[in-house]
Design a protein around this motif. Structure first.
Motif, PDB file in Angstrom:
ATOM      1  N   VAL A 117       0.836  -1.202   0.000  1.00 57.30           N
ATOM      2  CA  VAL A 117       0.000   0.000   0.000  1.00 57.30           C
ATOM      3  C   VAL A 117       0.871   1.253   0.000  1.00 57.30           C
ATOM      4  O   VAL A 117       1.844   1.352   0.755  1.00 57.30           O
ATOM      5  CB  VAL A 117      -0.927  -0.002   1.236  1.00 57.30           C
ATOM      6  N   GLY A 167      -6.884   5.195  -0.242  1.00 57.37           N
ATOM      7  CA  GLY A 167      -7.178   3.797  -0.502  1.00 57.37           C
ATOM      8  C   GLY A 167      -7.764   3.618  -1.880  1.00 57.37           C
ATOM      9  O   GLY A 167      -7.407   2.668  -2.610  1.00 57.37           O
ATOM     10  N   GLU A 168      -8.664   4.509  -2.263  1.00 56.14           N
ATOM     11  CA  GLU A 168      -9.298   4.436  -3.576  1.00 56.14           C
ATOM     12  C   GLU A 168      -8.266   4.589  -4.684  1.00 56.14           C
ATOM     13  O   GLU A 168      -8.273   3.861  -5.683  1.00 56.14           O
ATOM     14  CB  GLU A 168     -10.350   5.526  -3.692  1.00 56.14           C
ATOM     15  N   MET A 222      -6.308   1.512  -5.260  1.00 56.00           N
ATOM     16  CA  MET A 222      -7.083   0.553  -6.047  1.00 56.00           C
ATOM     17  C   MET A 222      -7.061   0.923  -7.538  1.00 56.00           C
ATOM     18  O   MET A 222      -6.898   0.047  -8.406  1.00 56.00           O
ATOM     19  CB  MET A 222      -8.514   0.493  -5.537  1.00 56.00           C
ATOM     20  N   LEU A 264     -13.635  -2.380  -2.405  1.00 57.31           N
ATOM     21  CA  LEU A 264     -13.600  -1.518  -1.217  1.00 57.31           C
ATOM     22  C   LEU A 264     -14.814  -1.782  -0.333  1.00 57.31           C
ATOM     23  O   LEU A 264     -14.699  -1.819   0.898  1.00 57.31           O
ATOM     24  CB  LEU A 264     -13.540  -0.044  -1.634  1.00 57.31           C
ATOM     25  N   LEU A 284     -14.124  -0.923   3.386  1.00 58.92           N
ATOM     26  CA  LEU A 284     -13.207   0.210   3.307  1.00 58.92           C
ATOM     27  C   LEU A 284     -13.820   1.404   2.572  1.00 58.92           C
ATOM     28  O   LEU A 284     -13.133   2.395   2.319  1.00 58.92           O
ATOM     29  CB  LEU A 284     -11.915  -0.210   2.587  1.00 58.92           C
ATOM     30  N   ALA A 288     -12.252   5.214   1.969  1.00 61.16           N
ATOM     31  CA  ALA A 288     -11.653   5.120   0.639  1.00 61.16           C
ATOM     32  C   ALA A 288     -10.947   6.393   0.206  1.00 61.16           C
ATOM     33  O   ALA A 288      -9.924   6.342  -0.483  1.00 61.16           O
ATOM     34  CB  ALA A 288     -12.715   4.733  -0.382  1.00 61.16           C
ATOM     35  N   ALA A 322      -3.965   6.492   2.791  1.00 63.70           N
ATOM     36  CA  ALA A 322      -3.767   5.158   3.359  1.00 63.70           C
ATOM     37  C   ALA A 322      -2.853   5.198   4.579  1.00 63.70           C
ATOM     38  O   ALA A 322      -2.876   4.277   5.397  1.00 63.70           O
ATOM     39  CB  ALA A 322      -3.203   4.219   2.298  1.00 63.70           C
ATOM     40  N   TYR A 328      -4.611   4.728   7.861  1.00 68.87           N
ATOM     41  CA  TYR A 328      -5.303   3.462   8.131  1.00 68.87           C
ATOM     42  C   TYR A 328      -4.619   2.711   9.274  1.00 68.87           C
ATOM     43  O   TYR A 328      -3.401   2.802   9.472  1.00 68.87           O
ATOM     44  CB  TYR A 328      -5.290   2.562   6.892  1.00 68.87           C
ATOM     45  N   LYS A 345      -4.942  -1.540   6.510  1.00 67.96           N
ATOM     46  CA  LYS A 345      -3.922  -1.600   5.457  1.00 67.96           C
ATOM     47  C   LYS A 345      -3.817  -3.009   4.887  1.00 67.96           C
ATOM     48  O   LYS A 345      -3.652  -3.188   3.681  1.00 67.96           O
ATOM     49  CB  LYS A 345      -2.569  -1.158   6.008  1.00 67.96           C
ATOM     50  N   LEU A 358      -6.765  -3.590   2.653  1.00 67.71           N
ATOM     51  CA  LEU A 358      -6.560  -2.881   1.391  1.00 67.71           C
ATOM     52  C   LEU A 358      -5.531  -3.607   0.531  1.00 67.71           C
ATOM     53  O   LEU A 358      -5.695  -3.724  -0.690  1.00 67.71           O
ATOM     54  CB  LEU A 358      -6.103  -1.445   1.669  1.00 67.71           C
TER      55      LEU A 358
END
Length: 329
Positions: free
Chosen positions: A104, A110-111, A114, A136, A141, A145, A149, A152, A157, A160
């Motif tokens: 990560v 987070g988004e 991804m 997600l 998450l 999102a 990160a 988190y 994490k 994710l």
């Protein structure tokens, strides 16, 4: 224990499934240090396989070879039906890998992590956003999102990290110590995630430093020591390799206890607890024999418990590690 003792995954029509991961005679050395000394592995599709071993046993090396990150010196392997030596590209398209250390990027959300994975898998933008949103949500998450990160928790994490691994819809996932450093609640949440992956038909190749984790999750386990497979089978099969199992009978009536102790001369007495300990491998056959004996003599125990060695006992007995109940890597 021979690998033939391991369970075979079956398709819906009852026929054996194809092997998720199989390897024969894998060897790897670094200079004069032999890390893997001709190991054989068989992981049926749609199952969880756990590779255990002390530090430096070669667990991560095995994962790196099977996930095409490094090459073996000798041996053959097939992953997802593809030959490791000649179809490495096809294997990379069929697997996902989550290493000991999170992939990560804490500087982005987070988004965005991804979306980055979706781009790496060359997904069209609309499909990448759809897959990211679904994963997600699946890993709880969505609310976080759009947060960096880096904010988190360890468990978030890790979730994710696995969600990112699933962007390419792999059918085989290598999880190299996925719960290291997580608190007990986060670890149990991760176990639920792994179980849900397998219920969806994914094959999971797991290395772990937690013996309890292998006991909870794995359909089959291999114990790696000094570059060789020391034993493999189901958790219950491995536990039966180690002596020390017993059935414990506890009594509340002193006269009944004395009568039972006189009849069972091979049992170990605990006069203070009014309990008898009878050596047993914990099998149904031996338990039935004890129950039949109690019925035939008219002796009634107030409590009967079966104790079998746990994976800690197996680990320490087969690796020669010091006898302590600490987790082993």
């Amino acid at each position: 224990m021979p690998s033939s003792a391991m369970p075979t995954a079956r398709r819906a029509d009852g026929q054996p499934s194809s092997s998720g991961v199989s390897a024969t005679g894998l060897r790897k050395s670094y200079g004069e240090k032999t890390v893997l000394d001709g190991i054989d592995i068989h992981v049926p599709a749609g199952t969880v396989f756990a590779l255990l071993g002390p530090n430096g046993a070669g667990k991560t090396t095995a994962v790196k070879i099977l996930s095409t990150l490094i090459s073996a010196d000798e041996g053959q392997a097939r992953v997802g039906g593809h030959d490791l030596a000649t179809e490495a590209h096809a294997i990379r398209g069929a697997i996902g890998v989550t290493g000991q250390f999170s992939a990560v990027d804490g500087l982005i959300t987070g988004e965005e992590n991804m979306f980055l994975m979706a781009d790496l898998h060359h997904l069209p933008k609309s499909e990448g956003r759809r897959v990211a949103a679904e994963l997600l949500e699946r890993f709880d998450l969505t609310e976080a999102a759009k947060k960096p990160a880096s904010t988190y928790s360890g468990g978030m994490k890790r979730r994710l990290d696995i969600a990112m691994t699933l962007v390419g819809s792999p059918r085989i996932i290598f999880l190299d110590e996925p719960t290291t450093g997580l608190d007990p609640r986060a670890r149990h949440n991760m176990w639920q995630i792994i179980r849900s992956l397998v219920s969806g038909g994914v094959t999971v190749f797991l290395t772990t430093q937690y013996l309890e984790e292998a006991d909870e999750l794995a359909d089959s386990i291999a114990l790696l020591n000094n570059g060789k497979i020391a034993a493999q089978g189901t958790a219950e099969e491995l536990k039966r390799l180690i002596p020390g199992g017993h059935v414990r009978l506890r009594f509340s009536n002193p006269a009944t206890y004395q009568s039972a102790a006189s009849s069972l001369r091979d049992a170990t007495r605990d006069d203070e607890a009014m309990a008898l300990q009878i050596p047993s491998d914990g099998s149904q056959r031996e338990l039935r024999a004890i129950l039949d004996w109690l019925d035939s003599t008219g002796i009634e125990a107030d409590e009967l418990t079966v104790h079998t060695p746990d994976l800690d006992d197996v680990f320490f007995a087969l690796t020669g590690a010091g006898k302590s109940k600490e987790n082993a890597r």
